[in-house]
Design a protein around this motif. Structure first.
Motif, PDB file in Angstrom:
ATOM      1  N   GLN A   1       0.853  -1.184   0.000  1.00 19.08           N
ATOM      2  CA  GLN A   1       0.000   0.000   0.000  1.00 19.08           C
ATOM      3  C   GLN A   1       0.892   1.239   0.000  1.00 19.08           C
ATOM      4  N   ASP A   2       1.649   1.380  -1.106  1.00 23.05           N
ATOM      5  CA  ASP A   2       2.685   2.408  -1.188  1.00 23.05           C
ATOM      6  C   ASP A   2       2.408   3.454  -2.264  1.00 23.05           C
ATOM      7  N   GLY A   3       1.163   3.519  -2.731  1.00 21.31           N
ATOM      8  CA  GLY A   3       0.803   4.522  -3.723  1.00 21.31           C
ATOM      9  C   GLY A   3       1.247   4.203  -5.130  1.00 21.31           C
ATOM     10  N   ARG A   4       1.601   2.970  -5.398  1.00 13.73           N
ATOM     11  CA  ARG A   4       2.069   2.603  -6.741  1.00 13.73           C
ATOM     12  C   ARG A   4       0.982   2.855  -7.785  1.00 13.73           C
TER      13      ARG A   4
ATOM     14  N   GLU B   1      -8.680   2.134 -15.648  1.00 15.20           N
ATOM     15  CA  GLU B   1      -8.828   2.976 -14.470  1.00 15.20           C
ATOM     16  C   GLU B   1      -7.681   2.730 -13.497  1.00 15.20           C
ATOM     17  N   ARG B   2      -7.339   3.761 -12.739  1.00 14.78           N
ATOM     18  CA  ARG B   2      -6.288   3.616 -11.743  1.00 14.78           C
ATOM     19  C   ARG B   2      -6.849   2.943 -10.500  1.00 14.78           C
ATOM     20  N   VAL B   3      -6.070   2.009  -9.971  1.00 13.98           N
ATOM     21  CA  VAL B   3      -6.468   1.259  -8.788  1.00 13.98           C
ATOM     22  C   VAL B   3      -6.003   2.011  -7.546  1.00 13.98           C
ATOM     23  N   LYS B   4      -6.918   2.263  -6.636  1.00 12.93           N
ATOM     24  CA  LYS B   4      -6.564   2.994  -5.422  1.00 12.93           C
ATOM     25  C   LYS B   4      -5.820   2.114  -4.423  1.00 12.93           C
ATOM     26  N   ASP B   5      -6.217   0.861  -4.309  1.00  8.70           N
ATOM     27  CA  ASP B   5      -5.626  -0.033  -3.307  1.00  8.70           C
ATOM     28  C   ASP B   5      -5.692  -1.457  -3.837  1.00  8.70           C
ATOM     29  N   VAL B   6      -4.536  -2.026  -4.170  1.00 10.32           N
ATOM     30  CA  VAL B   6      -4.528  -3.373  -4.747  1.00 10.32           C
ATOM     31  C   VAL B   6      -4.960  -4.423  -3.736  1.00 10.32           C
ATOM     32  N   THR B   7      -4.884  -4.111  -2.442  1.00  4.53           N
ATOM     33  CA  THR B   7      -5.258  -5.117  -1.449  1.00  4.53           C
ATOM     34  C   THR B   7      -6.764  -5.312  -1.346  1.00  4.53           C
TER      35      THR B   7
ATOM     36  N   ALA C   1       3.284  -8.577 -10.436  1.00  6.11           N
ATOM     37  CA  ALA C   1       4.098  -7.419 -10.058  1.00  6.11           C
ATOM     38  C   ALA C   1       3.301  -6.349  -9.340  1.00  6.11           C
ATOM     39  N   ALA C   2       2.028  -6.195  -9.695  1.00  4.02           N
ATOM     40  CA  ALA C   2       1.225  -5.116  -9.121  1.00  4.02           C
ATOM     41  C   ALA C   2       1.027  -5.288  -7.628  1.00  4.02           C
ATOM     42  N   TYR C   3       1.214  -6.514  -7.114  1.00  4.03           N
ATOM     43  CA  TYR C   3       1.004  -6.737  -5.687  1.00  4.03           C
ATOM     44  C   TYR C   3       2.189  -7.474  -5.048  1.00  4.03           C
ATOM     45  N   ALA C   4       3.382  -7.292  -5.632  1.00  3.43           N
ATOM     46  CA  ALA C   4       4.602  -7.880  -5.072  1.00  3.43           C
ATOM     47  C   ALA C   4       5.519  -6.770  -4.568  1.00  3.43           C
TER      48      ALA C   4
ATOM     49  N   PRO D   1       9.677   5.179  -7.781  1.00  5.51           N
ATOM     50  CA  PRO D   1       9.113   6.219  -8.655  1.00  5.51           C
ATOM     51  C   PRO D   1       9.413   5.919 -10.124  1.00  5.51           C
ATOM     52  N   GLY D   2       8.451   6.246 -10.986  1.00  7.66           N
ATOM     53  CA  GLY D   2       8.637   6.040 -12.418  1.00  7.66           C
ATOM     54  C   GLY D   2       8.078   4.730 -12.940  1.00  7.66           C
ATOM     55  N   LEU D   3       7.639   3.852 -12.046  1.00  8.16           N
ATOM     56  CA  LEU D   3       7.032   2.592 -12.479  1.00  8.16           C
ATOM     57  C   LEU D   3       5.535   2.774 -12.675  1.00  8.16           C
ATOM     58  N   LYS D   4       5.014   2.201 -13.759  1.00  7.67           N
ATOM     59  CA  LYS D   4       3.574   2.194 -14.024  1.00  7.67           C
ATOM     60  C   LYS D   4       3.171   0.761 -14.319  1.00  7.67           C
TER      61      LYS D   4
END
Length: 507
Positions: free
Chosen positions: A13-16, A23-29, A188-191, A222-225
């Protein structure tokens, strides 16, 4: 020390910057596409603390508990422990997950074996890999792998097209290297971190290249999408698609938009020999975890097929028994290769204990090359009802439930609800979008079939059969091209030259 599930959730939960369905995901958890796998990974962490499973999932060293999955394999017993821990996880969650860390951490062990090669480039790179292996052992991160690039026009070298089609270094700064490009990374989105390395293996005559780079990427950098494919979870009711809704490991195109990689995270750079080494040895350890998943999938297919045959009495027919036996032969073939790979281990160049490489890679070919055939046999044994059965809502609706209860109840042991559940499970395992995805994923997660056979060619002991035929046919040593050719007992002599403790444990 080993983490808890809540510590893992907090770490991602680091703002990635994660996107799915545009759509942008607010919280992958908590997002419905990611939550099922986040929960499973959290459960794995909690199993390391649970009194019922901790003795299988973790080990104590220097007063601290550590994850069995991350332990450097130094003995044959370490591999039995890893196999037991993975089975415990898969049986606890009731399905198969692949990208949860135990299969990808092994890729770093291949670099541990290549420290001499890394020292040719820079001794600091060799120190970095030892530091990161120690970090994985102690900090217990969720570690994944970044391998495949978008690639672009594969008939052209990367320098003759958009250079970002393959991840590369754009400049060096005091703090590290700046990289640009993209990688496909499952989970990767949740690792927490990814071992990132090049895809291409044909470097031509180039000794150095900005594309020959390998590093540990902190996935909150920073810089990862993260641009994710649409997941299967939530598309249809979980009662009708029990596997799709729980076990879909979301694949992600990770964009590196001028990302800083600190020097301490760089494992090799501008050295094609090191890059070629890691490509050749990438699955030296991790192939075991992948093939073990195939074994569990074989169990799932056998169970679904046998239940479907027994409920209607078809298991008494010889034709059905032959097909069930074919599934059993496939299953036991995988089991035999895994068991033998542990029972006849090999010392790696770095002093680790490898599963027998020839047996492991030939087992992988067996497991992957026949998977589609075994799935079709399972479809046959389950029968056509896996593709025509109505959904659960119809079994519950007052107007249709009586009819479905009538026609789907076989006897007092197989009532309509149990039969519907079994058919839904089989349909999701064999016929759904999720099933097709998992089958295709074998060509990605374990590398393509030609690479499987190339690994067999590199690791099989060709000397033994050649020398046996030379002696049996009365040929001279000249046919071998050299007079000091190894004897046909090469594999046996290698085995008995291993350290006595490992030999004794195996015997």
């Amino acid at each position: 020390m080993i983490r808890t599930g809540e510590e893992y959730r907090a770490s991602i939960q680091d703002g990635r910057e994660v996107y799915v369905n545009g759509e942008r995901v607010k919280d992958v958890t908590s997002h419905p596409m990611f939550k099922p796998l986040v929960d499973i990974r959290a459960r794995i962490y909690d199993m390391q603390h649970d009194e019922q499973t901790r003795h299988v999932m973790a080990y104590e060293e220097d007063g601290e508990w550590n994850a069995v999955a991350n332990k450097l394999p130094l003995t044959q017993g370490d591999w039995w422990d890893k196999r037991r821990a993975t089975d415990t996880v898969l049986e606890d969650i009731g399905g198969i997950v692949t990208r949860v860390g135990d299969e990808t951490v092994g890729e770093m062990w291949s670099l541990f074996d290549g420290q001499d090669l890394l020292n040719e480039v820079d001794p600091q790179f060799s120190a970095n890999i030892r530091t990161h292996i120690a970090k994985v052992l102690r900090a217990d991160p969720f570690h994944v792998s970044a391998n495949t690039d978008p690639k672009g026009d594969r008939s052209k070298p990367p320098q003759e097209q958009d250079p970002d089609m393959l991840l590369h270094v754009v400049k060096e700064v005091d703090a590290g290297i700046i990289v640009r490009g993209a990688k496909y990374e499952t989970a990767a989105a949740y690792a927490n971190q990814a071992f990132t390395k090049p895809t291409i293996a044909n470097w031509g005559n180039a000794a150095y290249s900005d594309y020959a780079v390998g590093f540990i990427c902190e996935l909150g950098s920073p810089g990862l999408k993260y641009i994710c494919r649409t997941g299967f979870a939530g598309r249809a009711p979980a009662d009708d698609y029990p596997l799709s809704n729980k076990f879909d490991e979301v694949d992600t195109l990770v964009i590196f938009d001028d990302v800083l990689i600190p020097w301490e995270n760089v494992l090799f750079y501008r050295h094609t020999k090191a890059a070629a080494f890691i490509r050749a040895t990438l699955h030296r350890y991790s192939a075991f975890a992948f093939v073990q998943r195939n074994l569990k999938l074989a169990d799932m297919m056998i169970g679904a097929a046998l239940f479907n045959a027994r409920q209607t009495g078809l298991d008494k027919q010889q034709a059905v028994q032959e097909k069930l036996s074919t599934l059993a032969v496939y299953r036991e073939g995988i089991n035999a290769h895994l068991t033998a790979a542990i029972s006849l281990p090999e010392r790696s160049p770095g002093g680790l204990m490898m599963p027998n490489q020839s047996l492991l890679y030939t087992g992988r070919v067996l497991a992957c090359s026949q998977l589609h055939e075994m799935m079709h046999i399972t479809r046959e044994l389950c029968g056509g009802q896996i593709c025509v059965t109505p959904d659960k809502a119809s079994f519950d609706a007052p107007e249709t439930a009586p009819w479905l209860n009538k026609f789907y109840s076989v006897n007092e042991n197989w009532v309509a609800d149990d039969r519907r559940r079994l058919l839904a499970f089989a349909r999701d395992m064999l016929n759904s979008d999720y099933a097709g995805h998992r089958l295709t994923f074998q060509l990605f997660a374990q590398s393509p079939p030609f690479a499987h056979l190339a690994a067999v060619h590199r690791n099989f002991d060709w000397d033994g059969p050649l020398d046996f035929v030379r002696k049996a046919a009365g040929l001279s040593d000249r046919v071998l091209g050299k007079t000091d050719h190894a004897s046909g007992d090469k594999a046996v002599s290698q085995w008995f030259s291993k350290d006595a403790a490992v030999r004794t444990a195996a015997e």
